[in-house]
Scaffold this active site. Structure first.
Site, PDB file in Angstrom:
ATOM      1  N   PHE A 158      12.871   1.220  13.366  1.00 29.12           N
ATOM      2  CA  PHE A 158      13.122   2.584  13.866  1.00 29.12           C
ATOM      3  C   PHE A 158      14.526   2.607  14.424  1.00 29.12           C
ATOM      4  N   TYR A 160      22.511  -3.647   5.353  1.00 34.96           N
ATOM      5  CA  TYR A 160      23.098  -3.974   6.659  1.00 34.96           C
ATOM      6  C   TYR A 160      22.679  -5.363   7.162  1.00 34.96           C
ATOM      7  N   GLY A 202       5.072   3.238  -0.162  1.00 35.66           N
ATOM      8  CA  GLY A 202       6.513   3.211  -0.419  1.00 35.66           C
ATOM      9  C   GLY A 202       6.943   2.297  -1.550  1.00 35.66           C
ATOM     10  N   ARG A 239      -1.653  -4.103   7.254  1.00 35.19           N
ATOM     11  CA  ARG A 239      -2.620  -3.900   8.337  1.00 35.19           C
ATOM     12  C   ARG A 239      -3.695  -2.874   7.996  1.00 35.19           C
ATOM     13  N   ILE A 299      16.351   4.723  -0.216  1.00 34.85           N
ATOM     14  CA  ILE A 299      15.391   5.200  -1.221  1.00 34.85           C
ATOM     15  C   ILE A 299      14.330   5.958  -0.427  1.00 34.85           C
ATOM     16  N   GLY A 304       0.807  -1.230   0.000  1.00 35.10           N
ATOM     17  CA  GLY A 304       0.000   0.000   0.000  1.00 35.10           C
ATOM     18  C   GLY A 304       0.835   1.272   0.000  1.00 35.10           C
TER      19      GLY A 304
HETATM   20  C1  LIG Z   1      21.142   7.946   8.375  1.00 38.62           C
HETATM   21  C2  LIG Z   1      19.974   8.298   7.488  1.00 38.62           C
HETATM   22  C3  LIG Z   1      19.053   7.174   7.256  1.00 38.62           C
HETATM   23  C4  LIG Z   1      18.052   7.424   6.194  1.00 38.62           C
HETATM   24  C5  LIG Z   1      17.472   6.196   5.611  1.00 38.62           C
HETATM   25  C6  LIG Z   1      18.489   5.217   5.160  1.00 38.62           C
HETATM   26  C7  LIG Z   1      17.893   3.919   4.745  1.00 38.62           C
HETATM   27  C8  LIG Z   1      18.907   2.847   4.446  1.00 38.62           C
HETATM   28  C9  LIG Z   1      18.577   1.468   4.977  1.00 38.62           C
HETATM   29  C10 LIG Z   1      17.162   1.340   5.314  1.00 38.62           C
HETATM   30  C11 LIG Z   1      16.589   0.235   5.759  1.00 38.62           C
HETATM   31  C12 LIG Z   1      15.190   0.285   6.006  1.00 38.62           C
HETATM   32  C13 LIG Z   1      14.563  -0.663   6.606  1.00 38.62           C
HETATM   33  C14 LIG Z   1      13.123  -0.572   6.925  1.00 38.62           C
HETATM   34  O1  LIG Z   1      12.604  -1.528   7.363  1.00 38.62           O
HETATM   35  S1  LIG Z   1      12.236   0.880   6.674  1.00 38.62           S
HETATM   36  C15 LIG Z   1      10.530   0.456   6.987  1.00 38.62           C
HETATM   37  C16 LIG Z   1       9.976   1.412   7.907  1.00 38.62           C
HETATM   38  N1  LIG Z   1       8.555   1.272   7.932  1.00 38.62           N
HETATM   39  C17 LIG Z   1       7.885   0.921   9.035  1.00 38.62           C
HETATM   40  O2  LIG Z   1       8.452   0.735  10.093  1.00 38.62           O
HETATM   41  C18 LIG Z   1       6.392   0.811   8.889  1.00 38.62           C
HETATM   42  C19 LIG Z   1       5.712   0.054  10.001  1.00 38.62           C
HETATM   43  N2  LIG Z   1       6.097   0.539  11.314  1.00 38.62           N
HETATM   44  C20 LIG Z   1       5.208   0.630  12.387  1.00 38.62           C
HETATM   45  O3  LIG Z   1       4.041   0.321  12.281  1.00 38.62           O
HETATM   46  C21 LIG Z   1       5.756   1.094  13.703  1.00 38.62           C
HETATM   47  O4  LIG Z   1       6.811   1.990  13.502  1.00 38.62           O
HETATM   48  C22 LIG Z   1       6.271  -0.107  14.571  1.00 38.62           C
HETATM   49  C23 LIG Z   1       6.766   0.440  15.916  1.00 38.62           C
HETATM   50  C24 LIG Z   1       7.400  -0.877  13.892  1.00 38.62           C
HETATM   51  C25 LIG Z   1       5.150  -1.122  14.829  1.00 38.62           C
HETATM   52  O5  LIG Z   1       3.974  -0.501  15.258  1.00 38.62           O
HETATM   53  P1  LIG Z   1       3.058  -1.174  16.438  1.00 38.62           P
HETATM   54  O6  LIG Z   1       2.861  -2.582  16.171  1.00 38.62           O
HETATM   55  O7  LIG Z   1       1.863  -0.298  16.579  1.00 38.62           O
HETATM   56  O8  LIG Z   1       4.026  -1.093  17.684  1.00 38.62           O
HETATM   57  P2  LIG Z   1       4.005  -0.131  18.978  1.00 38.62           P
HETATM   58  O9  LIG Z   1       2.975  -0.673  19.913  1.00 38.62           O
HETATM   59  O10 LIG Z   1       3.931   1.291  18.602  1.00 38.62           O
HETATM   60  O11 LIG Z   1       5.473  -0.415  19.554  1.00 38.62           O
HETATM   61  C26 LIG Z   1       5.892  -1.722  19.899  1.00 38.62           C
HETATM   62  C27 LIG Z   1       7.039  -1.614  20.893  1.00 38.62           C
HETATM   63  O12 LIG Z   1       8.121  -0.888  20.278  1.00 38.62           O
HETATM   64  C28 LIG Z   1       8.416   0.280  21.077  1.00 38.62           C
HETATM   65  N3  LIG Z   1       8.828   1.373  20.198  1.00 38.62           N
HETATM   66  C29 LIG Z   1       8.098   1.909  19.202  1.00 38.62           C
HETATM   67  N4  LIG Z   1       8.767   2.918  18.629  1.00 38.62           N
HETATM   68  C30 LIG Z   1       9.938   3.038  19.304  1.00 38.62           C
HETATM   69  C31 LIG Z   1      11.051   3.922  19.181  1.00 38.62           C
HETATM   70  N5  LIG Z   1      11.100   4.878  18.252  1.00 38.62           N
HETATM   71  N6  LIG Z   1      12.081   3.771  20.048  1.00 38.62           N
HETATM   72  C32 LIG Z   1      12.065   2.799  20.986  1.00 38.62           C
HETATM   73  N7  LIG Z   1      11.030   1.904  21.135  1.00 38.62           N
HETATM   74  C33 LIG Z   1       9.982   2.045  20.308  1.00 38.62           C
HETATM   75  C34 LIG Z   1       7.122   0.581  21.790  1.00 38.62           C
HETATM   76  O13 LIG Z   1       7.352   1.398  22.932  1.00 38.62           O
HETATM   77  C35 LIG Z   1       6.620  -0.817  22.124  1.00 38.62           C
HETATM   78  O14 LIG Z   1       7.342  -1.358  23.194  1.00 38.62           O
HETATM   79  P3  LIG Z   1       6.719  -1.354  24.710  1.00 38.62           P
HETATM   80  O15 LIG Z   1       6.573   0.089  25.088  1.00 38.62           O
HETATM   81  O16 LIG Z   1       7.742  -2.066  25.519  1.00 38.62           O
HETATM   82  O17 LIG Z   1       5.415  -2.066  24.645  1.00 38.62           O
HETATM   83  N1  NDP Z   2      13.180   2.964   1.865  1.00 32.69           N
HETATM   84  C1  NDP Z   2      14.423   2.542   2.063  1.00 32.69           C
HETATM   85  O1  NDP Z   2      15.390   3.320   2.031  1.00 32.69           O
HETATM   86  C2  NDP Z   2      14.691   1.101   2.305  1.00 32.69           C
HETATM   87  C3  NDP Z   2      13.681   0.184   2.513  1.00 32.69           C
HETATM   88  N2  NDP Z   2      14.013  -1.136   2.691  1.00 32.69           N
HETATM   89  C4  NDP Z   2      12.963  -2.147   2.798  1.00 32.69           C
HETATM   90  O2  NDP Z   2      11.983  -1.905   1.815  1.00 32.69           O
HETATM   91  C5  NDP Z   2      10.724  -2.392   2.263  1.00 32.69           C
HETATM   92  C6  NDP Z   2       9.670  -1.316   2.119  1.00 32.69           C
HETATM   93  O3  NDP Z   2       9.995  -0.219   2.959  1.00 32.69           O
HETATM   94  P1  NDP Z   2       9.465   1.261   2.657  1.00 32.69           P
HETATM   95  O4  NDP Z   2       8.587   1.222   1.486  1.00 32.69           O
HETATM   96  O5  NDP Z   2      10.621   2.146   2.664  1.00 32.69           O
HETATM   97  O6  NDP Z   2       8.639   1.573   3.991  1.00 32.69           O
HETATM   98  P2  NDP Z   2       7.067   1.596   4.287  1.00 32.69           P
HETATM   99  O7  NDP Z   2       6.942   1.920   5.715  1.00 32.69           O
HETATM  100  O8  NDP Z   2       6.368   2.424   3.284  1.00 32.69           O
HETATM  101  O9  NDP Z   2       6.623   0.082   4.027  1.00 32.69           O
HETATM  102  C7  NDP Z   2       6.460  -0.868   5.022  1.00 32.69           C
HETATM  103  C8  NDP Z   2       5.158  -1.591   4.761  1.00 32.69           C
HETATM  104  O10 NDP Z   2       5.050  -2.703   5.646  1.00 32.69           O
HETATM  105  C9  NDP Z   2       3.707  -2.799   6.060  1.00 32.69           C
HETATM  106  N3  NDP Z   2       3.663  -3.467   7.368  1.00 32.69           N
HETATM  107  C10 NDP Z   2       4.263  -3.068   8.520  1.00 32.69           C
HETATM  108  N4  NDP Z   2       3.957  -3.895   9.520  1.00 32.69           N
HETATM  109  C11 NDP Z   2       3.154  -4.850   8.992  1.00 32.69           C
HETATM  110  C12 NDP Z   2       2.495  -5.993   9.528  1.00 32.69           C
HETATM  111  N5  NDP Z   2       2.616  -6.315  10.816  1.00 32.69           N
HETATM  112  N6  NDP Z   2       1.754  -6.757   8.689  1.00 32.69           N
HETATM  113  C13 NDP Z   2       1.633  -6.441   7.387  1.00 32.69           C
HETATM  114  N7  NDP Z   2       2.232  -5.383   6.825  1.00 32.69           N
HETATM  115  C14 NDP Z   2       2.983  -4.586   7.610  1.00 32.69           C
HETATM  116  C15 NDP Z   2       3.205  -1.367   6.144  1.00 32.69           C
HETATM  117  O11 NDP Z   2       1.784  -1.302   5.952  1.00 32.69           O
HETATM  118  P3  NDP Z   2       0.729  -1.175   7.166  1.00 32.69           P
HETATM  119  O12 NDP Z   2       1.188  -0.077   8.030  1.00 32.69           O
HETATM  120  O13 NDP Z   2      -0.576  -0.970   6.449  1.00 32.69           O
HETATM  121  O14 NDP Z   2       0.750  -2.520   7.858  1.00 32.69           O
HETATM  122  C16 NDP Z   2       3.933  -0.715   4.989  1.00 32.69           C
HETATM  123  O15 NDP Z   2       3.129  -0.714   3.836  1.00 32.69           O
HETATM  124  C17 NDP Z   2      10.928  -2.867   3.708  1.00 32.69           C
HETATM  125  O16 NDP Z   2      11.191  -4.258   3.701  1.00 32.69           O
HETATM  126  C18 NDP Z   2      12.188  -2.134   4.115  1.00 32.69           C
HETATM  127  O17 NDP Z   2      12.886  -2.830   5.103  1.00 32.69           O
HETATM  128  C19 NDP Z   2      15.289  -1.580   2.715  1.00 32.69           C
HETATM  129  C20 NDP Z   2      16.303  -0.690   2.541  1.00 32.69           C
HETATM  130  C21 NDP Z   2      16.101   0.694   2.294  1.00 32.69           C
END
Ligand SMILES: CCCCCCCCC/C=C/C=C/C(=O)SCCNC(=O)CCNC(=O)[C@H](O)C(C)(C)COP(=O)(O)OP(=O)(O)OC[C@H]1O[C@@H](n2cnc3c(N)ncnc32)[C@H](O)[C@@H]1OP(=O)(O)O
Ligand code: NDP
Length: 336
Positions: free
Chosen positions: A150, A200, A71, A92, A244, A69
């Site tokens: 994060f 990484y 990115g 989700r 990206i 949905g």
């Molecule tokens: C140097 C410049 C960098 C620029 C970018 C470079 C990129 C290069 C390489 C990139 C790699 C990328 C990899 C990726 O995967 S990017 C994808 C990112 N997208 C997402 O994360 C989308 C989905 N994310 C989410 O929904 C939330 O962020 C979530 C926290 C992952 C999950 O949400 P949810 O299930 O609702 O969880 P919560 O209940 O909110 O939290 C769960 C426990 O985590 C604790 N927590 C949440 N946020 C933080 C934080 N920021 N710091 C510390 N802890 C955190 C939260 O407190 C909960 O724990 P508890 O309190 O003990 O219950």
């Molecule tokens: N952008 C970047 O620079 C980089 C990204 N990546 C990888 O690329 C992929 C896409 O990331 P990007 O598009 O940047 O980030 P986004 O946050 O846009 O994408 C993450 C997606 O994962 C879905 N998601 C998260 N939690 C769940 C769950 N529990 N069940 C089902 N779906 C879930 C989210 O949808 P919803 O919230 O609706 O669940 C969201 O659409 C990831 O695997 C990331 O690790 C890797 C390297 C670099």
């Protein structure tokens, strides 16, 4: 306010100011050091945005994209749909999925289905696959793209923070892959599985330790299944993207934007990747043009990984005049 409290509050404000100042100076130093304005190298490497494969490459093929949905997943869905695939996007947030599905369908004329699924929950995954079977039949292409992440110092991570990220990334990928893999095997149907990890996953990285650990696990899972399930017609490949820009990633990994310029400076191609570029690569890997590709780990990062790895790469900042001096000094050591 007593003197000691006043002093400590002034100290706290000073510390914040100092932190910001150091951040800004480090940006200046890193930028100044390359001798190139951020991004100027990028002129050599313009990204192409249009679909690379011949149109119709995915006609009569079904593709599931988790996290489709937003990115990168959204971009992959758009490209596959443009190339003729019927896509299913799952995550989700149903409202986000439905909006994306409608937008892409109306642009490509090919149906995109939205299915709600939290990949952390194996029962939800199984129900999601039931729904997919009813909508389109079992998919030919599966892209495990959903992730959570994060930046956080590891000493601040709670057990639930660790569990949340590793559940989405490693367990989520495993649940989706195993559920679909088993059903496809039962139906004697082969498929292409692709996992999106990151650079990484190979090196490890501080401050994103749950993600690094889980992505490394995903790579082990996919390499292992590539060896085991080829006999059922399944291919397993991995793309490791570098940075990206997406809202999901950048808002959680660089929330102030303070690190972006330094990051671009160390990328040999001088720019971030684009969603369309990774979508083209994902489409190729998932297509029949890549039917001999399995177990591959494709780094797609503009050169960032090797740039970070080489101890001497910072010598890019040495000017020609400085090289003259250095060379003279080195030559003088002859015979010593
Ligand atoms: C140097 C410049 C960098 C620029 C970018 C470079 C990129 C290069 C390489 C990139 C790699 C990328 C990899 C990726 O995967 S990017 C994808 C990112 N997208 C997402 O994360 C989308 C989905 N994310 C989410 O929904 C939330 O962020 C979530 C926290 C992952 C999950 O949400 P949810 O299930 O609702 O969880 P919560 O209940 O909110 O939290 C769960 C426990 O985590 C604790 N927590 C949440 N946020 C933080 C934080 N920021 N710091 C510390 N802890 C955190 C939260 O407190 C909960 O724990 P508890 O309190 O003990 O219950
Ligand atoms: N952008 C970047 O620079 C980089 C990204 N990546 C990888 O690329 C992929 C896409 O990331 P990007 O598009 O940047 O980030 P986004 O946050 O846009 O994408 C993450 C997606 O994962 C879905 N998601 C998260 N939690 C769940 C769950 N529990 N069940 C089902 N779906 C879930 C989210 O949808 P919803 O919230 O609706 O669940 C969201 O659409 C990831 O695997 C990331 O690790 C890797 C390297 C670099």
């Amino acid at each position: 306010m007593p003197d000691t409290r006043k002093r400590s509050s002034i100290w706290l404000q000073f510390k914040d100011f100092f932190f910001v100042l150091v951040l800004s100076l480090s940006q200046f130093r890193l930028h100044g050091s390359t001798g190139l304005r951020s991004g100027s190298q990028a002129n050599f490497f313009p990204p192409l945005e249009d679909a690379m494969l011949p149109s119709g490459s995915f006609n009569n093929r079904m593709a599931l994209i988790t996290g489709g949905g937003t990115g990168l997943g959204r971009a992959m869905t758009a490209t596959l749909s443009q190339l003729g695939a019927q896509c299913i996007i799952a995550s989700r947030k149903l409202d986000v999925l439905q909006r994306t599905a409608e937008e892409i369908s109306s642009q490509t004329g090919n149906k995109v289905h939205a299915v709600q699924c939290d990949v952390r929950d194996p029962q939800a995954v199984s129900q999601c696959v039931d729904q997919i079977e009813a909508l389109t039949g079992l998919p030919d292409v599966i892209i495990n793209n959903a992730a959570g992440n994060f930046v956080c110092p590891s000493e601040r991570l709670s057990p639930n923070a660790w569990k949340t990220i590793t559940d989405i990334v490693l367990n989520g990928t495993a649940f989706v892959t195993l559920e679909l893999g088993k059903r496809l095997i039962q139906n004697q149907k082969g498929a292409s599985f692709l996992a999106i990890t990151t650079i990484y996953a190979e090196s490890g990285s501080g401050f994103v330790v749950p993600s690094a650990s889980a992505k490394a696990g995903v790579e082990a899972l996919y390499k292992s299944l590539a060896a085991e399930w080829g006999r059922y017609g399944h291919r397993f490949n991995i793309i490791q993207p570098g940075p990206i820009r997406t809202k999901g990633a950048f808002s959680r990994l660089d929330p102030t934007g303070a690190f972006e310029k330094a990051m671009i400076d160390r990328i040999p191609t001088g720019r971030l990747g684009t969603p369309a570029e990774i979508a083209n690569l994902a489409a190729y890997v998932s297509s029949n043009y890549a039917s001999w590709m399995s177990g591959a780990v494709i780094r797609f990062d503009g050169g960032e990984y090797v740039s970070l790895a080489g101890e001497f790469n910072e010598l890019r900042s040495v000017t020609p005049d400085q090289w003259k001096l250095l060379e003279a000094m080195i030559r003088k050591t002859k015979g010593s």
